[in-house]
Each structure stands twice: as C-alpha cells, then as structure tokens.
Design a protein around this motif. Structure first.
Motif, mmCIF file in Angstrom:
data_model
loop_
_atom_site.group_PDB
_atom_site.id
_atom_site.type_symbol
_atom_site.label_atom_id
_atom_site.label_comp_id
_atom_site.label_asym_id
_atom_site.label_seq_id
_atom_site.Cartn_x
_atom_site.Cartn_y
_atom_site.Cartn_z
ATOM 1 N N LEU A 82 14.514 53.359 -38.315
ATOM 2 C CA LEU A 82 13.930 54.616 -38.778
ATOM 3 C C LEU A 82 12.418 54.478 -38.934
ATOM 4 O O LEU A 82 11.645 55.341 -38.516
ATOM 5 C CB LEU A 82 14.566 55.023 -40.113
ATOM 6 N N ILE A 83 12.002 53.347 -39.520
ATOM 7 C CA ILE A 83 10.572 53.112 -39.703
ATOM 8 C C ILE A 83 9.871 52.981 -38.357
ATOM 9 O O ILE A 83 8.750 53.470 -38.166
ATOM 10 C CB ILE A 83 10.345 51.849 -40.558
ATOM 11 N N LEU A 84 10.529 52.336 -37.383
ATOM 12 C CA LEU A 84 9.921 52.138 -36.072
ATOM 13 C C LEU A 84 9.560 53.465 -35.425
ATOM 14 O O LEU A 84 8.483 53.615 -34.839
ATOM 15 C CB LEU A 84 10.876 51.353 -35.170
ATOM 16 N N SER A 85 10.458 54.449 -35.532
ATOM 17 C CA SER A 85 10.176 55.749 -34.924
ATOM 18 C C SER A 85 8.996 56.428 -35.598
ATOM 19 O O SER A 85 8.338 57.285 -35.001
ATOM 20 C CB SER A 85 11.412 56.645 -35.001
ATOM 21 N N TYR A 86 8.713 56.043 -36.848
ATOM 22 C CA TYR A 86 7.554 56.601 -37.537
ATOM 23 C C TYR A 86 6.314 55.738 -37.367
ATOM 24 O O TYR A 86 5.192 56.232 -37.492
ATOM 25 C CB TYR A 86 7.879 56.812 -39.014
ATOM 26 N N ALA A 87 6.510 54.466 -37.073
ATOM 27 C CA ALA A 87 5.354 53.594 -36.855
ATOM 28 C C ALA A 87 4.558 54.043 -35.628
ATOM 29 O O ALA A 87 3.334 53.862 -35.569
ATOM 30 C CB ALA A 87 5.814 52.144 -36.684
ATOM 31 N N VAL A 88 5.249 54.619 -34.644
ATOM 32 C CA VAL A 88 4.551 55.072 -33.436
ATOM 33 C C VAL A 88 3.944 56.458 -33.615
ATOM 34 O O VAL A 88 3.194 56.928 -32.750
ATOM 35 C CB VAL A 88 5.505 55.095 -32.223
ATOM 36 N N ARG A 89 4.240 57.108 -34.727
ATOM 37 C CA ARG A 89 3.821 58.496 -34.876
ATOM 38 C C ARG A 89 2.307 58.699 -34.981
ATOM 39 O O ARG A 89 1.795 59.664 -34.420
ATOM 40 C CB ARG A 89 4.527 59.140 -36.072
ATOM 41 N N LEU A 394 -2.614 63.976 -36.807
ATOM 42 C CA LEU A 394 -2.989 62.650 -37.288
ATOM 43 C C LEU A 394 -2.733 62.512 -38.778
ATOM 44 O O LEU A 394 -2.101 61.544 -39.233
ATOM 45 C CB LEU A 394 -4.462 62.377 -36.971
ATOM 46 N N ASN A 395 -3.185 63.487 -39.584
ATOM 47 C CA ASN A 395 -2.998 63.350 -41.032
ATOM 48 C C ASN A 395 -1.523 63.464 -41.407
ATOM 49 O O ASN A 395 -1.034 62.745 -42.278
ATOM 50 C CB ASN A 395 -3.863 64.367 -41.794
ATOM 51 N N TYR A 396 -0.798 64.337 -40.736
ATOM 52 C CA TYR A 396 0.630 64.508 -41.036
ATOM 53 C C TYR A 396 1.416 63.247 -40.692
ATOM 54 O O TYR A 396 2.250 62.783 -41.476
ATOM 55 C CB TYR A 396 1.169 65.706 -40.256
ATOM 56 N N ASN A 397 1.145 62.671 -39.539
ATOM 57 C CA ASN A 397 1.930 61.524 -39.089
ATOM 58 C C ASN A 397 1.558 60.234 -39.805
ATOM 59 O O ASN A 397 2.422 59.377 -40.022
ATOM 60 C CB ASN A 397 1.792 61.362 -37.579
ATOM 61 N N VAL A 398 0.291 60.068 -40.170
ATOM 62 C CA VAL A 398 -0.087 58.886 -40.950
ATOM 63 C C VAL A 398 0.620 58.919 -42.310
ATOM 64 O O VAL A 398 1.222 57.931 -42.748
ATOM 65 C CB VAL A 398 -1.609 58.804 -41.127
ATOM 66 N N GLY A 399 0.573 60.069 -42.975
ATOM 67 C CA GLY A 399 1.247 60.192 -44.262
ATOM 68 C C GLY A 399 2.745 60.045 -44.151
ATOM 69 O O GLY A 399 3.399 59.395 -44.977
ATOM 70 N N THR A 400 3.320 60.656 -43.106
ATOM 71 C CA THR A 400 4.759 60.578 -42.903
ATOM 72 C C THR A 400 5.207 59.147 -42.631
ATOM 73 O O THR A 400 6.233 58.687 -43.140
ATOM 74 C CB THR A 400 5.177 61.492 -41.737
ATOM 75 N N THR A 401 4.428 58.422 -41.826
ATOM 76 C CA THR A 401 4.788 57.046 -41.487
ATOM 77 C C THR A 401 4.669 56.116 -42.689
ATOM 78 O O THR A 401 5.602 55.369 -43.012
ATOM 79 C CB THR A 401 3.894 56.530 -40.352
ATOM 80 N N LEU A 402 3.533 56.155 -43.352
ATOM 81 C CA LEU A 402 3.282 55.221 -44.445
ATOM 82 C C LEU A 402 4.138 55.499 -45.670
ATOM 83 O O LEU A 402 4.583 54.562 -46.355
ATOM 84 C CB LEU A 402 1.802 55.261 -44.832
ATOM 85 N N LEU A 403 4.381 56.773 -45.961
ATOM 86 C CA LEU A 403 5.073 57.130 -47.197
ATOM 87 C C LEU A 403 6.502 57.602 -46.965
ATOM 88 O O LEU A 403 7.433 57.120 -47.601
ATOM 89 C CB LEU A 403 4.269 58.211 -47.934
#
Length: 457
Positions: A82-89, A394-403
């Motif tokens: 699950l995290i991997l799919s967000y790491a590429v975001r 960029l701001n949405y995906n960085v926040g979504t991935t990290l948090l």
C-alpha cells in the motif's frame, strides 16, 4: 434531473442552466453537458478508491496469497505494498500534473483512468506465492506502482476539472461532491466483498473469490473512460493555452510551482494532515482493527459499508456549510472535534461492544468527510491556473504519501508494539491539532472567497 451550475438549492448535483452561466472565466455556453462533467470527475475517484479500499479490506487474504512468513509479518508486507503505491505518487503526481498543465485536464483524466484500471485488474489475474514464489509479491508491487502512478493525478485533476467548469460561488460545494465520490468505490468494494464472504465458502473465496473483486474494476473503468472522452476541456485551461500561444511563452509549470508556490504547498499539506491520516484509517485499517479486536469479518465489513454510506452526504453537506459560513470556520470546528474524538474512537473499537464500535467509526467518518470540501478547494484553488495541475497534484500526493499512505502500516506496527490501537489514536490526534492550527491561522484566502451563499442555499 437538471439544476443550476452554481449549486444554490438542495443537495442535488448541479446541472446546466437554461441560459449562459457565469463561470471562472465568464459566461459558459448552455450547451456544456454539466451532468456528464460531474460524473466524469466523480467516477474516476470511485475507481481509484475502489482499489484502495479493496486492498485494505482484503489485506488478510492478500497476505496469505502473496507473502510467506507469519501472519503479522505477511500483513505488514501487504501494507508495504500500500505504501509503495503512494511512494510513487509525488513523482507520478508531478508528471501527471505537468501533463494536465500542458495538454489539458481532459487528457490527463483519460490517462489516469487507463493506468488505474490496468493496475487494479492485473492484481486479479496474478499467480500466488505458492505458484511462482517470490515473483508473486514482485508482480503485486509492480501492479501497485502502475495503479499508484495513475491515481497520483486522478483526484486533483478531477477537482481541477470540476472547479474550473463550475461557479466560484459554490466551489466548496462542488469540492464536497468530489470528496463524496471517493465513497462510491469503497462502498461498492465493501458491499460486494460482504455479499461474497457470506455467499461463497471461505476456502473458495480464498482460492478465487477475491480475484472477482479486482476484476470488477474493468467495467467501471470502461464506463468512466467513455464519459471522459465525451466531455469538453475547461474554459479556464483553454484561456491559459490561448494566452501562452499568443505570448509564445514556453510552459514550465513544475519549475514555477516549486519556486513560486512552495510555501502554499507546505501550508496545504499541513492543512490536510489530519484528514489524510483519517481517510486511510477509514479505508484501509478499520476493518483490520475490528477483526483484530474480536469482531467477525462480516461485522467489520458491515461497519465499513456504513462509513461509506454516510461519507458522501457528509462531504456534500460540509461543502455547503463552508460556502455559507466560510471554509476557515468549518475546518477549525471540524478538526477541533476530531482532536477530541480520535482516541475515544479506538477505545470504542477495543470495548468489544458492536454498538459502540459502529457508532464510533461512523461518527469518525462524518467528521473526516465534512472537512473534505473546503480542504479540496484549498488543494486546488490556492494556485493560478497555469501551474494548478502541477502544484495541486504535488502537494496532495506528498501529503498523502507521507501521512496517509503510511497510516495503516504505522497503526499495525504500533498495535504490535503496544498491544492497543489507542497509541495510534494519539498519533492522529497530533496531526488533527496541527491541521486545526493551520486552518485557524494560515488558511489560503481562496477557500474563504467563495462564501456567503444566499440563505436558501
């Protein structure tokens, strides 16, 4: 059903007005198929969150099918997927946002739905660990990456598309519809999974039943792709393209977004921190937490279904209230309630009482979705149109991935470390408090500009 493009009465989806309708860039011709525009934005979000919810709902089954080792190790490995799919975001979102700023919102929406559907359907066709060994989790990871790249540009591109077509007086309301659409996919995933778990013997469900749920993403994706191929580009983007062409200016949306708007992006990430964590708890961890605390899978899925039923109306209502009373007030109030309610939610889940647990997860979802409308408006409208796709993605995906993307894994790890989910509740409470402070003292002005609708709104 036909309603005014600027939502002013009721909770129904806005539709085309009989005459020219004022939009972000002036009058919009009455020929614009508003209902199609609304559904083109909503259905893509449904596909994205169908996969996310399904992966969380079936985490235990996926762990058994694709990973070796003990149950806890396999479950953590599943959440790493699950995290991997967000790491590429962040990378995928930047690329997709840039495509949206150069080629148009409609183009990127077609691309995102194609990638998401390929990644989701492919999971349903993969051989398991018992068949091909370590190649199975490797292929699963690849599917998650493809799905993640597509999803990285989906939500903000859909919000860009919807808000740029709509009337600025009802932006938070339109954003509420966008947020509400993220409940459609999880609702379908939970309802179908619930029916199959009851109807199909456990052995058969583990052998092949789970695959059906992933394969069902195909027809939903095809319908969305068809609708998106038959909508018009936003008037605001067309204006940007005409201006760039007239001035013969080379577009550099990523460079300009990072150099000129990095403070606004950091502010947006902080503003959404609590809601990002909350969204992924709802869609990826509540089922696991309920099962771990003694509830059956059928009861856990029923609780998940209830959260998705209340999610859409809560988001739409929250958008209306933000347009009427201001985004700042709604966000501060919503996050303040979240600060007080998060830890009690996990205490209720651990109480063993079905009633307390169900009420807690439903109220948790309502609070989370109420703040979603003005939050989405802030994600998108904090930036000018020529960099909006890149900066918002960029701001949405960085926040979504990290948090958000790390929340289920962290919750599982903290539960294993402390023996209770309350420890994760305190973790989330911190981010809700942070978001409340950002909303109170640093909210982007654009969220409060579209306020003071008529009393009949």
């Amino acid at each position: 059903m036909s309603h005014a493009a600027a939502p002013s009465t009721g909770d129904s989806a806005p539709g085309p007005a009989p005459g020219p309708v004022p939009g972000p860039c002036g009058p919009r011709p009455p020929a614009v198929p508003w209902r199609r525009i609304l559904w083109s934005a909503m259905l893509g979000n449904a596909v994205e969150w169908y996969d996310n919810a399904l992966y969380g709902i079936l985490a235990v089954v996926i762990a058994q099918q694709f990973f070796a080792g003990g149950s806890t190790t396999a479950l953590i490995s599943t959440y790493l997927g699950l995290i991997l799919s967000y790491a590429v975001r962040p990378i995928g979102g930047t690329l997709m946002g840039r495509v949206g700023d150069i080629k148009g919102r409609k183009y990127v929406l077609t691309l995102t739905i194609a990638l998401m559907s390929i990644g989701t359907v492919a999971i349903g066709l993969l051989p398991t660990y018992s068949a091909i060994g370590v190649a199975a989790p490797a292929l699963l990871a690849l599917c998650r990456v493809v799905q993640g790249v597509g999803a990285s540009g989906e939500y903000t591109a859909a919000a860009d598309f919807l808000l740029e077509h709509g009337d600025k007086r009802g932006r938070n309301y339109l954003s509420g519809w966008c947020v509400g659409s993220t409940s459609i996919g999880p609702l379908l995933a939970s309802a179908i999974a619930y029916v199959m778990i009851l109807a199909v013997p456990e052995h058969d469900f583990n052998a092949w039943g789970w695959r059906v749920l992933f394969l069902l993403a195909a027809p939903l994706s095809l319908v969305t792709l068809y609708i998106r191929r038959h909508v018009t580009e936003t008037p605001e983007f067309r204006q940007v393209m005409e201006q760039a062409k007239a001035e013969t200016v080379k577009q550099s949306p990523f460079r300009e977004a990072v150099r000129g708007y990095w403070r606004d992006m950091l502010r947006a990430i902080g503003l959404g921190a609590g809601q990002r964590v909350g969204s992924f708890v709802i869609q990826s961890y509540f089922v696991t937490a309920l099962v771990q605390n003694g509830f059956g899978e059928d009861q856990a899925l029923l609780a998940a279904i209830l959260t998705y039923v209340v999610g859409a109306p809560a988001a739409i209502w929250g958008g209306r209230m933000a347009d009427r009373h201001g985004g700042r007030r709604l966000l501060v109030a919503g996050y303040s309630v979240f600060v007080l309610f998060t830890v009690p939610t996990f205490l209720a889940i651990e109480s063993g009482s079905v009633v307390l647990a169900f009420v807690a997860v439903v109220v948790f979802t309502v609070i989370n979705n109420i703040v979603g409308g003005p939050l989405t408006t802030a994600y998108v409208m904090s930036f000018p149109a020529h960099v909006r796709g890149t900066a918002s993605a960029l701001n949405y995906n960085v926040g979504t991935t990290l948090l958000g993307g790390t929340a289920p894994l962290l919750a599982a790890w903290l539960h294993g470390l402390t023996g209770t989910d309350v420890s994760f509740g305190w973790y989330m409470t911190f981010f809700c408090l942070l978001s409340a402070l950002v909303a109170g003292f640093a909210l982007p002005k654009s969220v409060d500009e579209a306020r003071k609708l008529p009393a009949t709104a």
